[in-house]
Design a protein around this motif. Structure first.
Motif, mmCIF file in Angstrom:
data_model
loop_
_atom_site.group_PDB
_atom_site.id
_atom_site.type_symbol
_atom_site.label_atom_id
_atom_site.label_comp_id
_atom_site.label_asym_id
_atom_site.label_seq_id
_atom_site.Cartn_x
_atom_site.Cartn_y
_atom_site.Cartn_z
ATOM 1 N N VAL A 94 -2.121 33.799 0.470
ATOM 2 C CA VAL A 94 -2.148 32.682 1.417
ATOM 3 C C VAL A 94 -0.740 32.148 1.602
ATOM 4 C CG1 VAL A 94 -2.820 30.229 1.611
ATOM 5 C CG2 VAL A 94 -4.563 31.974 1.160
ATOM 6 N N LEU A 95 -0.437 31.786 2.832
ATOM 7 C CA LEU A 95 0.814 31.080 3.139
ATOM 8 C C LEU A 95 0.447 29.633 3.476
ATOM 9 C CD1 LEU A 95 3.834 30.810 3.858
ATOM 10 C CD2 LEU A 95 3.264 31.648 6.163
ATOM 11 N N LEU A 96 0.856 28.717 2.618
ATOM 12 C CA LEU A 96 0.538 27.299 2.790
ATOM 13 C C LEU A 96 1.804 26.543 3.173
ATOM 14 C CD1 LEU A 96 -1.525 24.889 2.353
ATOM 15 C CD2 LEU A 96 -0.598 24.759 0.022
ATOM 16 N N THR A 97 1.734 25.826 4.288
ATOM 17 C CA THR A 97 2.883 25.043 4.738
ATOM 18 C C THR A 97 2.429 23.611 4.983
ATOM 19 O OG1 THR A 97 3.659 27.037 5.872
ATOM 20 C CG2 THR A 97 4.777 24.971 6.400
ATOM 21 N N MET A 98 3.011 22.688 4.255
ATOM 22 C CA MET A 98 2.649 21.275 4.406
ATOM 23 C C MET A 98 3.909 20.425 4.502
ATOM 24 S SD MET A 98 -0.473 21.053 1.580
ATOM 25 C CE MET A 98 -0.544 19.262 1.648
ATOM 26 N N GLY A 99 3.968 19.616 5.540
ATOM 27 C CA GLY A 99 5.101 18.710 5.715
ATOM 28 C C GLY A 99 4.849 17.336 5.112
ATOM 29 N N VAL A 121 0.830 -1.215 0.000
ATOM 30 C CA VAL A 121 0.000 0.000 0.000
ATOM 31 C C VAL A 121 0.860 1.258 0.000
ATOM 32 C CG1 VAL A 121 -1.977 -1.060 1.171
ATOM 33 C CG2 VAL A 121 -0.108 -0.101 2.535
ATOM 34 N N PRO A 122 0.320 2.346 -0.541
ATOM 35 C CA PRO A 122 1.034 3.629 -0.476
ATOM 36 C C PRO A 122 1.152 4.078 0.966
ATOM 37 C CG PRO A 122 -0.842 3.757 -1.984
ATOM 38 C CD PRO A 122 -0.975 2.468 -1.219
ATOM 39 N N HIS A 123 2.143 4.863 1.243
ATOM 40 C CA HIS A 123 2.395 5.292 2.614
ATOM 41 C C HIS A 123 2.600 6.798 2.629
ATOM 42 C CE1 HIS A 123 4.990 4.831 6.520
ATOM 43 N NE2 HIS A 123 3.847 5.419 6.736
ATOM 44 N N TRP A 124 1.510 7.499 2.825
ATOM 45 C CA TRP A 124 1.535 8.965 2.838
ATOM 46 C C TRP A 124 1.365 9.427 4.270
ATOM 47 C CZ3 TRP A 124 -2.284 12.702 4.091
ATOM 48 C CH2 TRP A 124 -2.005 14.017 3.674
ATOM 49 N N VAL A 125 2.159 10.405 4.677
ATOM 50 C CA VAL A 125 2.053 10.942 6.038
ATOM 51 C C VAL A 125 1.855 12.459 5.965
ATOM 52 C CG1 VAL A 125 3.168 11.178 8.290
ATOM 53 C CG2 VAL A 125 3.490 9.085 6.955
ATOM 54 N N ARG A 126 0.870 12.923 6.708
ATOM 55 C CA ARG A 126 0.476 14.338 6.680
ATOM 56 C C ARG A 126 1.546 15.242 7.299
ATOM 57 N NH1 ARG A 126 -4.210 16.322 6.085
ATOM 58 N NH2 ARG A 126 -5.153 14.259 6.242
ATOM 59 N N ASN A 127 2.049 14.839 8.469
ATOM 60 C CA ASN A 127 2.968 15.688 9.247
ATOM 61 C C ASN A 127 2.327 17.050 9.567
ATOM 62 O OD1 ASN A 127 5.076 13.750 9.431
ATOM 63 N ND2 ASN A 127 5.613 14.166 7.301
ATOM 64 N N ASN A 128 3.117 18.002 10.016
ATOM 65 C CA ASN A 128 2.550 19.311 10.365
ATOM 66 C C ASN A 128 2.122 20.061 9.116
ATOM 67 O OD1 ASN A 128 2.861 19.036 13.128
ATOM 68 N ND2 ASN A 128 4.954 19.831 13.094
ATOM 69 N N GLU A 129 1.072 20.811 9.251
ATOM 70 C CA GLU A 129 0.581 21.575 8.109
ATOM 71 C C GLU A 129 -0.253 22.734 8.613
ATOM 72 O OE1 GLU A 129 -1.755 18.764 5.833
ATOM 73 O OE2 GLU A 129 -3.406 18.801 7.282
ATOM 74 N N SER A 130 -0.300 23.778 7.836
ATOM 75 C CA SER A 130 -1.142 24.929 8.180
ATOM 76 C C SER A 130 -1.344 25.796 6.963
ATOM 77 C CB SER A 130 -0.504 25.772 9.299
ATOM 78 O OG SER A 130 0.645 26.432 8.814
ATOM 79 N N ALA A 131 -2.385 26.614 7.016
ATOM 80 C CA ALA A 131 -2.611 27.600 5.955
ATOM 81 C C ALA A 131 -3.131 28.873 6.609
ATOM 82 C CB ALA A 131 -3.614 27.079 4.930
ATOM 83 N N TRP A 132 -2.536 29.960 6.256
ATOM 84 C CA TRP A 132 -2.965 31.273 6.747
ATOM 85 C C TRP A 132 -3.300 32.155 5.563
ATOM 86 C CZ3 TRP A 132 -3.172 32.957 11.910
ATOM 87 C CH2 TRP A 132 -2.641 32.071 12.874
ATOM 88 N N MET A 133 -4.438 32.815 5.641
ATOM 89 C CA MET A 133 -4.678 33.919 4.735
ATOM 90 C C MET A 133 -3.926 35.093 5.349
ATOM 91 S SD MET A 133 -8.290 35.583 3.446
ATOM 92 C CE MET A 133 -8.617 36.566 4.918
#
Ligand SMILES: [Zn+2]
Ligand SMILES: [Zn+2]
Lengths: 516, 516
Positions: B283-288, B139-151
């Motif tokens: 927008v500032l998008l941060t995804m780990g 199976v695929p193995h995707w991990v979200r980790n820390n993430e956030s989005a600010w307008m």
């Protein structure tokens, strides 16, 4: 937010029948209003019993007055037409959206609220409204700052949470303690010996706002009394998508002030199941909440000055402040905007009533009805000059009519005026007023008060949560609310008849047990 | 999660009438099923047209078969009684709650999922179920980790967000860019010249899952094609309390892979209003988010072995994996648990059918129906041995009957069996199967397939969100679902008659356009 006559109506809420409520209500005013046989009792979104008072047949208004009121049909129709189909169509939604999108939530003590007040004043001047001014109000200044809650045992799980207004913070490293889940205060009493050093989690089932809000209002104080180090309440609401709802809480004269926050229905229920299984639960609660010195905010007041008796007043109002989550579109952007726009519409249509129409945007409501109380303290010596006070703070969903408090004759007048709104299907009158927190103190002083009676069954789905946004509001519905609000206020301000007040035997100028 | 025959049914969804759907459906199998005049078309929660096929009168089952089926009434009544009123009452809810509370969300690739699989195997051994085993699945193995989005423009506002499954992350410092809001792909095409360097925000109105999920599935790829640096979609759902809903997305053969996440209905709509006002939005998008190498997970299989034809099989199933938000109680804890408990109930009641009953807990469903496909690849050479496959993955709300795919005779058999469930009021049959993603590949191979038809209008309120918790589930309702599921599976596995399959002219062993 909404304020309740907790000590009189709500405390007896779920156990009483309609007759009891009405008697209790009459007791306030020492004045018989209606017999139970004439009423149809239902439960409002707040959990209050509201009743449909007095059949038409029982009203014995003078034929002259009835004829005078019926004479407003054409004017009312023109107001409705202008708002619902005419140039004003959609404006209320658009102004509300601009307010909400531009300033976001408008927490008392924040720069956003003060900027929003300035913006409304500027718009009021642009519209040419009269006597645009503010009245200073000293308000509490609570700031949430960073906060989080983690369940660390039996497994690591982040709890969606919101600290409660006026709560103290935790030490910077947080408070980590075992959890004691209780159903209600009785359950807490029975397990008081287990509470010392614990974090008490209240998981009461939703009954109604009036009934269930007590765990938010005084849960921390009660938990501290039995030695708890913090308390968490389950969201006060009937529905959740893992959504926490904040709100004010009161330490009263508590000897120990412990941090307190709201968690979701889902997480509180999960912890109750875990406790039943005998699992040990621990939570790490971290809250940076701070109570700063009082702040000077402002009630904003605009007028359409009266033509004949300018010192007599009809007030339409809503509160401009909100919680610091969501955007306060529903609580109480909608109510504030239909009130402000009522003044604008009368001004634009050059409809100047005999009495002055005052539109008030309250401040500090969510922090304990501060703006409303300050206005009362300043103006109640002239209470005879107030024809009626209106506030909309329990939703601007599809309007049905008004929730009104006043004596029989006053109620009959309200019913007669609302007949003019037949084309909007908003002719219902229920009693007592339900959801006019900032003007309830006037109601208790015997002055006629009204709030917007609307289809607000979902109000507490969104209340004080991140879900309180423009998505709850609808342009056409807001237009109908405004048309009702404006038409009624205009006629009430213009009729030659003075709406009677109630002689209150023991006037209380401050209600002590309230839940905004 | 749910899988759709997008290319055939869904792509034509909102524009087609029932007749067209049924013809399209027949086209798959080159087999006439029902004329439009015999059907009553409604729209399922997935947005599929489902129809009530074949009146009783049109069924011409042999009297022997009808009599044989009617002979199961007493057995079915005893199954229902045992589950709804007897010793088994409430067990399904309790086991589901224990699973969900203990392991939380069960993301493919996570230790929680593998621990939950082990726990189910252990419980299966304890119950004395037969042939308890697993089949490995890569199976695929995707991990979200820390993430956030600010307008960050026009004002600072934190966006509730969830990265989409398989999305790449951003650089550690995030991506800050101007926003282009579009309504749909057509709008994107028309404004393609404005998209370069921007974050595209899709704000399509909710139509149905089948229709609206395309923005989640391929929004990033389409935005990248016109030069966007990231894309945000509005939650795929009809209702929100500022709740983001995650889900899988596909880069396909995209040359550029850009980060993509979901934001709420409320925030997407706000940004659309701001854009209309001419305001500049950033927008500032941060995804780990990280995509790791494939992981070996497991489909879990337990059996009640058949008495006469043990190599013939009826499958009941649900997926044990979930998204990494909420707790996967509804999607698909409920479906997995009614399937596993169906085997337990038959075992406890010593009801051994002629054919083998197999209960399967799929893995990797949310990552692209991986477990279901692996099982098909391994076992489809013996497809003639499968009497029927069932999956419940579209809610375990109040059950109504089954959604079924098969030919006329097979449908008549299903209807006849469901008549035994009259006391539960769950006798409805609709077509095609709707919400059995892991077994849809069998449906396309001509094997009879069924899913749980239930009152799931609110399914997409909670789907893939933090709201997917035990609060969505109800003990009595789960009992009813289990009673239907177990009774039907038992009779289907025991009747002497082989349910006919459909001869598929051009068999496709893999559906390419799917939305879990
Ligand atoms: Zn309010
Ligand atoms: Zn699913």
């Amino acid at each position: 937010m909404v304020r309740l006559i907790l000590s009189l109506l709500i405390a007896i809420g779920p156990i009483c029948n309609a007759e009891f409520v009405i008697k209790a209500y009459d007791d306030i005013y020492k004045f018989p209003i209606y017999g139970i046989n004439d009423t149809l009792a239902t439960t409002s979104a707040l959990g209050n019993k509201v009743t449909t008072p007095a059949n038409k047949d029982e009203c014995a208004l003078s034929p002259d007055l009835v004829e005078e009121i019926r004479g407003y049909q054409e004017t009312v129709d023109s107001i409705i037409e202008y708002i619902v189909n005419g140039d004003y169509k959609g404006r209320t939604y658009n102004i509300l959206a601009e307010l909400v999108d531009t300033f976001g939530p408008r927490m008392t003590g924040s720069g956003q609220l003060e900027a929003a007040i300035d913006w409304m004043l500027e718009k009021s001047h642009e519209e040419g409204l009269e006597n645009v001014h503010t009245e200073d109000v000293s308000v509490p200044h609570w700031v949430r700052n960073n906060e989080s809650a983690w369940m660390v045992l039996p497994r690591l799980h982040k709890l969606n949470m919101l600290g409660l207004g006026s709560s103290v913070g935790t030490p910077p490293e947080g408070i980590r303690a075992e959890v004691l889940v209780v159903k209600d205060f009785e359950d807490l009493e029975q397990n008081a010996h287990l509470a010392a050093g614990k974090i008490v989690v209240y998981n009461p089932p939703w009954v109604s706002y009036g009934e269930t809000v007590q765990y938010r209002s005084s849960g921390a104080t009660r938990a501290a009394e039995v030695g708890a180090v913090a308390s968490l309440i389950r969201t006060v609401g009937p529905f959740s998508i893992n959504s926490p709802h904040t709100g004010h809480q009161y330490y009263g004269n508590a000897s120990a002030k412990i941090p307190t926050a709201c968690i979701t229905v889902e997480d509180a229920s999960m912890m109750e199941r875990m406790q039943k299984r005998g699992q040990k639960i621990e939570v790490l609660l971290t809250m940076g909440a701070m109570n700063y010195p009082d702040f000077i905010s402002r009630n904003s007041i605009v007028e359409v000055e009266g033509l004949e008796w300018p010192d007599e007043t009809v007030v339409v109002s809503g509160h401009l402040d909100s919680w610091d989550v969501g955007q306060g579109a529903m609580d109480d952007g909608g109510g504030a905007m239909i009130s402000w726009n009522a003044a604008v519409v009368l001004h634009r249509l050059s409809l100047r009533p005999r009495r002055t129409l005052q539109a008030i945007l309250w401040t500090g409501e969510e922090q304990g009805l501060i703006g409303g109380q300050a206005y009362f303290d300043k103006h109640s010596s002239k209470k005879e000059k107030y024809q009626m006070l209106m506030e909309s703070d329990i939703g601007t969903f599809s309007p049905l009519g008004l929730a009104f408090s006043g004596n029989s004759e006053a109620t009959c007048i309200v019913k007669e005026i609302l007949k003019l709104l037949k084309s909007l299907n908003t002719t219902e009158v229920v009693s007592p007023m339900d959801g006019g927190p900032d003007i309830e103190v006037w109601q208790r002083a015997g002055v006629p008060t009204a709030s917007l009676y609307n289809e607000n069954e979902k109000y507490f789905w969104f209340h004080h949560s991140d879900g309180d946004t423009m998505s709850v509001e609808d342009p056409d519905t807001l237009d109908k609310c405004l048309a009702l609000w404006t038409s009624f206020a205009y006629v009430a301000a213009d009729i030659t008849h003075k709406i009677p007040q109630i002689q209150v035997q023991q006037e209380e100028s401050r209600v002590t047990t309230t839940a905004p």
